[in-house]
Write an enzyme that holds these catalytic residues in place. Structure first.
Site, PDB file in Angstrom:
ATOM      1  N   ASP A  16       0.871  -1.337   0.080  1.00  0.00           N
ATOM      2  CA  ASP A  16       0.188   0.351   0.048  1.00  0.00           C
ATOM      3  C   ASP A  16       0.663   1.290   0.240  1.00  0.00           C
ATOM      4  OD1 ASP A  16      -2.899  -0.525   0.425  1.00  0.00           O
ATOM      5  OD2 ASP A  16      -1.776  -2.044   1.904  1.00  0.00           O
ATOM      6  N   ARG A  97       2.512   6.774  16.589  1.00  0.00           N
ATOM      7  CA  ARG A  97       1.823   7.642  15.904  1.00  0.00           C
ATOM      8  C   ARG A  97       1.978   8.634  15.886  1.00  0.00           C
ATOM      9  NH1 ARG A  97       2.204   3.060  13.572  1.00  0.00           N
ATOM     10  NH2 ARG A  97       0.654   2.076  13.002  1.00  0.00           N
ATOM     11  N   ASP A 126      -5.790   5.510  13.376  1.00  0.00           N
ATOM     12  CA  ASP A 126      -3.947   5.414  12.870  1.00  0.00           C
ATOM     13  C   ASP A 126      -4.506   7.266  11.839  1.00  0.00           C
ATOM     14  OD1 ASP A 126      -2.932   4.173  14.723  1.00  0.00           O
ATOM     15  OD2 ASP A 126      -2.274   2.727  12.582  1.00  0.00           O
ATOM     16  N   SER A 177      -3.541  -8.023   9.043  1.00  0.00           N
ATOM     17  CA  SER A 177      -3.183  -7.264   9.269  1.00  0.00           C
ATOM     18  C   SER A 177      -2.341  -6.664  10.777  1.00  0.00           C
ATOM     19  CB  SER A 177      -3.983  -6.355   9.367  1.00  0.00           C
ATOM     20  OG  SER A 177      -3.522  -4.575   9.602  1.00  0.00           O
TER      21      SER A 177
HETATM   22  N1  ARG Z   1      -6.483  -1.005  17.305  1.00  0.00           N
HETATM   23  C1  ARG Z   1      -5.441  -0.783  17.516  1.00  0.00           C
HETATM   24  C2  ARG Z   1      -4.770   0.805  17.508  1.00  0.00           C
HETATM   25  O1  ARG Z   1      -6.194   1.657  16.931  1.00  0.00           O
HETATM   26  C3  ARG Z   1      -4.220  -0.931  16.975  1.00  0.00           C
HETATM   27  C4  ARG Z   1      -4.154  -0.755  15.009  1.00  0.00           C
HETATM   28  C5  ARG Z   1      -3.590  -1.589  14.342  1.00  0.00           C
HETATM   29  N2  ARG Z   1      -3.845  -1.754  13.603  1.00  0.00           N
HETATM   30  C6  ARG Z   1      -3.791  -3.582  13.115  1.00  0.00           C
HETATM   31  N3  ARG Z   1      -3.173  -4.004  11.872  1.00  0.00           N
HETATM   32  N4  ARG Z   1      -4.062  -4.154  13.806  1.00  0.00           N
HETATM   33  O2  ARG Z   1      -3.894   1.479  18.034  1.00  0.00           O
END
Ligand code: ARG
Length: 399
Positions: A16, A97, A126, A177
């Site tokens: 991506d 982040r 994110d 993911s």
């Molecule tokens: N739900 C978690 C958060 O918002 C993790 C998201 C991360 N992405 C993943 N591909 N699991 O911080």
């Protein structure tokens, strides 16, 4: 005129974010794409990632090791805040982040870019964390999020990339993911979208299955200095080494797995699996040390602050006036949170079995039921008279 001239793109090396490079240029008229890959201890080889960005059409490909700052400036404050989103998730992804946003903004300023870009879709947390953090740090920068708009399926994305020499993933890509860094792994999608589906053992990397854990308990001592973990089993360690060591010791006992239905900021409930061995025990131990060193009112008042703090971090408001103000409160509370917590690790459980501090407020002479007791029992009577007076008056009115 394109949407921006020069862009710094948050880059992971995956399909991506690779496709974002030609896409930004071809579809959105961007002239130059600079990529930035952050090394947060995810364990990927970053030299191939650096080269892949150049092959995909980036004019410059930056790789930055920010592990130390990640632990010291983001994870440690979260430990001081005992930050567990919805009482469970230690924010491994959420804490990374704002740091990535910070280095994107710094790179944009250094290279004279007018925008930053990321590969987040429109459904997750994110994108919010990146966009709001960038806006807070430099409100003049534009934010481009191609994957939020392009509407391509997985197959279409791969096909688009192939037109520009981006190889389709060699190994059959994981059905999940996964986001990974020093603080742990966040795993979602695939079969896990069915909340009744038991996570298969193969998704875990940092934690042993209980059947594989040692058959004898292991003791672990974590020492904190003003709320910051500084040593493990008496050995002083730098922040990164300390987290790595705890991940290893704790994960070996199968501790730190979390399976939860979580409320995202964008209104969606999602099923997420985490493994975050070090953070889970660090927060557990830190909270325990606070119970020894903080007064009752500070301990109890801080719970509400912690809850607000955790939601702010989860919801992308790391750089915000309220978060900064809460930081000041939390820092003040940590001045005496120094000492050692002893845990026993066994078969998926970390149990606290002892704690000590030079600042301990625990007073044996007052607490004891033995002969050494110094507490003035008669004083209790007057106290209870005053304490109960409003209730006594109220009860009389009921008669
Ligand atoms: N739900 C978690 C958060 O918002 C993790 C998201 C991360 N992405 C993943 N591909 N699991 O911080």
């Amino acid at each position: 005129m394109g949407r921006a001239k020069k862009v710094v793109l948050a880059y992971s090396g995956g399909v991506d974010t690779s496709v974002c490079i030609p896409y930004l240029q071809q579809e959105w008229g961007v002239e130059e794409v600079i990529t930035l890959a952050a090394d947060l201890g995810q364990g990927d080889e970053l030299e191939p990632v650096r080269e892949k960005a150049l092959k995909s059409g980036a004019v410059e490909s930056l790789v930055m090791n920010v592990q130390e700052s990640f632990i010291r400036d983001y994870a440690f404050p979260a430990i001081q805040a005992n930050a567990l989103y919805e009482n469970r998730y230690p924010l491994g992804t959420a804490l990374a982040r704002p740091l990535i946003a910070k280095i994107l903004v710094e790179a944009a300023e250094k290279y004279g870019a007018d925008a930053i870009a990321h590969g987040c879709t429109g459904k997750g947390n994110d994108q919010v964390r990146f966009d709001v953090s960038v806006a807070a740090l430099n409100p003049n920068l534009k934010i481009l999020a191609p994957a939020r708009e392009w509407g391509m399926s997985r197959e279409e994305t791969i096909a688009y990339g192939e037109r520009f020499g981006i190889p389709s993933p060699v190994k059959k890509s994981s059905p999940y993911s996964i986001d990974k860094n020093l603080l742990g792994r966040s795993i979602e999608a695939g079969m896990l979208e069915d909340p009744t589906f038991e996570p298969p053992e193969e998704i875990y990397e940092m934690t042993n299955a209980i059947a594989q854990t040692p058959d004898t308990p292991e003791y672990l001592e974590i020492t904190f200095t003003q709320g910051i973990p500084t040593s493990v089993n008496g050995e002083v360690l730098n922040p990164v080494a300390l987290v790595e060591k705890l991940n290893q010791i704790v994960g070996n006992h199968g501790i730190g797995r979390i399976d939860m239905i979580e409320n995202r900021l964008v209104g969606i409930k999602s099923r997420e699996i985490y493994e975050s061995p070090a953070m889970v025990v660090l927060i557990q131990a830190h909270r325990d040390l606070e119970s020894l060193t903080l007064t009752a009112d500070v301990t109890q008042y801080k719970r509400g602050i912690e809850d607000t703090y955790t939601k702010l971090v989860y919801n992308g408001l790391w750089y915000s006036p309220l978060k900064t103000a809460l930081d000041a409160f939390i820092q003040k509370t940590q001045e005496r949170v120094s000492g050692t917590v002893r845990l026993k690790l066994f078969k998926g459980n970390a149990t606290i079995v002892g704690r000590s501090s030079e600042n301990s407020l625990y007073t044996p002479d007052l607490a004891t039921y033995g002969a050494e007791d110094q507490f003035d029992h008669k004083a209790a009577e007057g106290f209870i008279y005053v304490w109960g007076l409003p209730t006594r008056i109220w009860a009389k009115g009921n008669q």
